[in-house]
Design a protein around this motif. Sequence first.
Motif, PDB file in Angstrom:
ATOM      1  N   UNK A 183       0.780  -1.260  -0.053  1.00  8.94           N
ATOM      2  CA  UNK A 183      -0.076  -0.169  -0.060  1.00  8.94           C
ATOM      3  C   UNK A 183       0.804   1.191  -0.084  1.00  8.94           C
ATOM      4  N   UNK A 184       1.907   1.351  -0.695  1.00  8.73           N
ATOM      5  CA  UNK A 184       2.768   2.390  -0.753  1.00  8.73           C
ATOM      6  C   UNK A 184       2.190   3.228  -2.008  1.00  8.73           C
ATOM      7  N   UNK A 185       1.882   4.369  -1.481  1.00  7.16           N
ATOM      8  CA  UNK A 185       1.514   5.239  -2.698  1.00  7.16           C
ATOM      9  C   UNK A 185       2.199   6.262  -3.240  1.00  7.16           C
ATOM     10  N   UNK A 186       2.084   6.906  -4.233  1.00  4.99           N
ATOM     11  CA  UNK A 186       3.002   7.878  -5.251  1.00  4.99           C
ATOM     12  C   UNK A 186       3.510   8.861  -4.050  1.00  4.99           C
ATOM     13  N   UNK A 187       2.686   9.246  -3.002  1.00  2.00           N
ATOM     14  CA  UNK A 187       3.061  10.412  -2.136  1.00  2.00           C
ATOM     15  C   UNK A 187       4.369   9.731  -1.216  1.00  2.00           C
ATOM     16  N   UNK A 188       4.249   8.798  -0.904  1.00  4.21           N
ATOM     17  CA  UNK A 188       5.114   8.000  -0.218  1.00  4.21           C
ATOM     18  C   UNK A 188       6.477   7.893  -1.042  1.00  4.21           C
ATOM     19  N   UNK A 189       6.547   7.578  -2.257  1.00  5.54           N
ATOM     20  CA  UNK A 189       7.543   7.469  -3.137  1.00  5.54           C
ATOM     21  C   UNK A 189       8.195   8.818  -3.260  1.00  5.54           C
ATOM     22  N   UNK A 190       7.526   9.912  -3.443  1.00  2.00           N
ATOM     23  CA  UNK A 190       7.873  11.316  -3.749  1.00  2.00           C
ATOM     24  C   UNK A 190       8.775  11.793  -2.507  1.00  2.00           C
ATOM     25  N   UNK A 191       8.046  11.615  -1.140  1.00  3.02           N
ATOM     26  CA  UNK A 191       8.742  11.769   0.026  1.00  3.02           C
ATOM     27  C   UNK A 191       9.937  11.168   0.309  1.00  3.02           C
TER      28      UNK A 191
ATOM     29  N   UNK B 134      20.934  18.058  -8.402  1.00  7.96           N
ATOM     30  CA  UNK B 134      19.644  18.538  -9.053  1.00  7.96           C
ATOM     31  C   UNK B 134      18.694  18.138  -7.994  1.00  7.96           C
ATOM     32  N   UNK B 135      18.523  18.640  -6.672  1.00  7.55           N
ATOM     33  CA  UNK B 135      17.648  18.317  -5.828  1.00  7.55           C
ATOM     34  C   UNK B 135      16.128  18.411  -6.142  1.00  7.55           C
ATOM     35  N   UNK B 136      15.382  17.515  -5.761  1.00  9.30           N
ATOM     36  CA  UNK B 136      14.081  17.210  -5.689  1.00  9.30           C
ATOM     37  C   UNK B 136      13.151  18.270  -4.756  1.00  9.30           C
ATOM     38  N   UNK B 137      12.689  19.358  -4.855  1.00 10.12           N
ATOM     39  CA  UNK B 137      12.172  20.261  -4.052  1.00 10.12           C
ATOM     40  C   UNK B 137      11.005  20.078  -3.672  1.00 10.12           C
ATOM     41  N   UNK B 138      10.390  20.619  -2.611  1.00  7.90           N
ATOM     42  CA  UNK B 138       8.849  20.385  -2.339  1.00  7.90           C
ATOM     43  C   UNK B 138       7.887  21.000  -3.254  1.00  7.90           C
ATOM     44  N   UNK B 139       8.095  22.247  -3.758  1.00  4.36           N
ATOM     45  CA  UNK B 139       7.491  22.526  -4.908  1.00  4.36           C
ATOM     46  C   UNK B 139       7.364  21.652  -6.033  1.00  4.36           C
ATOM     47  N   UNK B 140       8.535  21.168  -6.403  1.00  7.21           N
ATOM     48  CA  UNK B 140       8.753  20.317  -7.536  1.00  7.21           C
ATOM     49  C   UNK B 140       8.087  19.229  -7.389  1.00  7.21           C
ATOM     50  N   UNK B 141       7.981  18.539  -6.055  1.00  7.35           N
ATOM     51  CA  UNK B 141       7.308  17.440  -5.453  1.00  7.35           C
ATOM     52  C   UNK B 141       5.649  17.572  -5.723  1.00  7.35           C
ATOM     53  N   UNK B 142       5.447  18.783  -5.280  1.00  7.10           N
ATOM     54  CA  UNK B 142       3.826  19.226  -5.543  1.00  7.10           C
ATOM     55  C   UNK B 142       3.540  19.324  -7.109  1.00  7.10           C
ATOM     56  N   UNK B 143       4.300  19.936  -7.853  1.00  7.10           N
ATOM     57  CA  UNK B 143       4.100  19.927  -9.308  1.00  7.10           C
ATOM     58  C   UNK B 143       3.756  18.780 -10.046  1.00  7.10           C
ATOM     59  N   UNK B 144       4.663  17.539  -9.447  1.00  4.50           N
ATOM     60  CA  UNK B 144       4.610  16.256 -10.084  1.00  4.50           C
ATOM     61  C   UNK B 144       3.276  15.757  -9.715  1.00  4.50           C
ATOM     62  N   UNK B 145       2.820  15.982  -8.369  1.00  3.82           N
ATOM     63  CA  UNK B 145       1.787  15.361  -7.923  1.00  3.82           C
ATOM     64  C   UNK B 145       0.578  15.964  -8.720  1.00  3.82           C
TER      65      UNK B 145
END
Length: 605
Positions: free
Chosen positions: A305-313, A323-334
């Motif tokens: 039950x691993x969702x995409x949110x958990x993968x991104x975090x 090339x860090x994955x920022x929180x804003x980029x994480x939200x944009x991917x979501x």
Amino acid sequence: MTRNMILNLAIKILSVVGDGWSWWWEGSNIDRKGARVVFTVFIILLVICWYKWVVNNFSKEQFPLPPGPRGLPLVGNLPFLEADLHKYFTKLAQVYGPILKLRMGKKLCVVLSSPDLIKEVLRDHDATFANRDAPIAGLAVTYGGLDIAWSPHGPMWRMLRKVLVQQMLSNTSLEACYGLRQQEVQQKMKDLYTKIGTPINIGQEVFLMTSNVILSMLWGGTLHGKVRSSVGAEFQTVVAEIVELLGKPNVSDIFPVLARFDIQRIEHRANELLSWFDKIFNSIIEEKQRKDVSGSKTTFQQNENKDFLQFLLELQEQQDAKTPLTTLQLKALFMVQQKAVSIATSDGGRGKGMEKRDDRQRTSGGRGGSNPDKIDALGRLLTRILRHIASELNLNMRSDGYVRVSDVLKLNMKTFADIPIRSHTVEDIREAVRRDNKQRFSLLEENDELLIRANQGHTLKTIESESLLKPILLVEEAPVCVHGTYKKNLESILQSGLKPMKRLHVHFSSGLPSGGEIISGMRRDVNILIFLDVRKALGDGLKLYISDNKVILTEGVDGVVPVKYFEKIETWPGRQPIYFKRTETNTEDDLNIEKFKNLQLGESK
């Protein structure tokens, strides 16, 4: 030179304005001296701005542009656009060629209507054309273009693509959320079980289930029960309106100078929705982090039950320093994932595309009706059968290509409209032959039986040219014999000649298309014309044939039409000559390839 001419013109204009101004100044009332001073300064500033604008525009290197319709000042071609853009662009392509330009206000747009040009742009030069002119609403709802759709091509975009494709959508990630998908499907089955005895809309139920499955994959392992349903509904409402804003015409996109005024309030509304999205997303992240701290688990095993949110975090914690994955980029991917859900499930879970398709089927009487789609699909299948696979289907095909229509209608096959060929009638066959704009088929009534064949284009070895086609014996029988091809193929053709590829013959057209008409033996989007020297070919014993639909065919010499039989080569539709040497073997110098590559296809000089 150009700058000096512009400077001299500006000086003359200033001189004329100065003389006129001196006359007005001396003849005016002294009490209006202040107004005259202000107006004088305004005129000077106006001339300076005009001079800078002219210099900037004329000093830029001017690259040749494709042809296109003339537009009006300021608005360009906007007033002439039609509701069905694809049909409008098709009409323009028939006039201006496979690549043309339009001006939408201050925006220059280039329209491609040729599959080969599209492939060249999207595949061969994809890096060059990777960047997109993002709309204002798109930039607003993606934190300034931080998602994979609007971010410029570079290290950040490659990192986002890697995260989306190799991490979020990998087999491992999809397998990890199998339990979430299974849960949604089982829940839908339970809901349907409770509706036994009542009518249901299967299409709608499937779309709703698909929506719930995707939402579950996004955050199903983090939120549960009524909380997940409530947040999901709210989130879907926000993203649905965002998608609507992205598709809404915005005058600020067409005239960037007006962007600061936000006349339609689209940017303002997009920022409001983004703020709403942030609140929802932040609450989900807080819930996820709270559960991680407390160590709580759901009813499914953790690895299921691993969702995409958990993968991104998790990816954010393992980020690359370069090339860090920022929180804003994480939200944009979501946001990218949720947009897909919103588009697929708009209008109550059915989707606009499905409703329009159903409407078309209802108005045309369903699949059983004799509508153009049904006949067109039948014609396409007949082409494939009669040209390529008759032997595989054990059809009794004569050496001249004819088979019995009754045998064709007995085949256990479906057309491209998913209609069994057995459900068609002889009249449907006749209608398909009648409607074919390239006259690919011939019908023959013999011994009270109806026969059908393809006029040319065969790959079947059982076909005999003498039986299928009429020999050309005189030059006058083929005043025009031209082969249409593409720029990308020319160098190879000039090196080794024209080949039939998988077919039995090399195809030539007996005329040139005019006014965008479809012509047998030539694709409508070709950009190179190779004319055959019919007199020389016949004189050397090359066998030429002509089909019932006026396509000229030849088997060539050992399967090749040598370059020595080429009379001339031109671009199309510009008809600029391309110089070449009529020899068996050619070098790049002989072919003058570099000169050809610099030609502007579709424009005559």
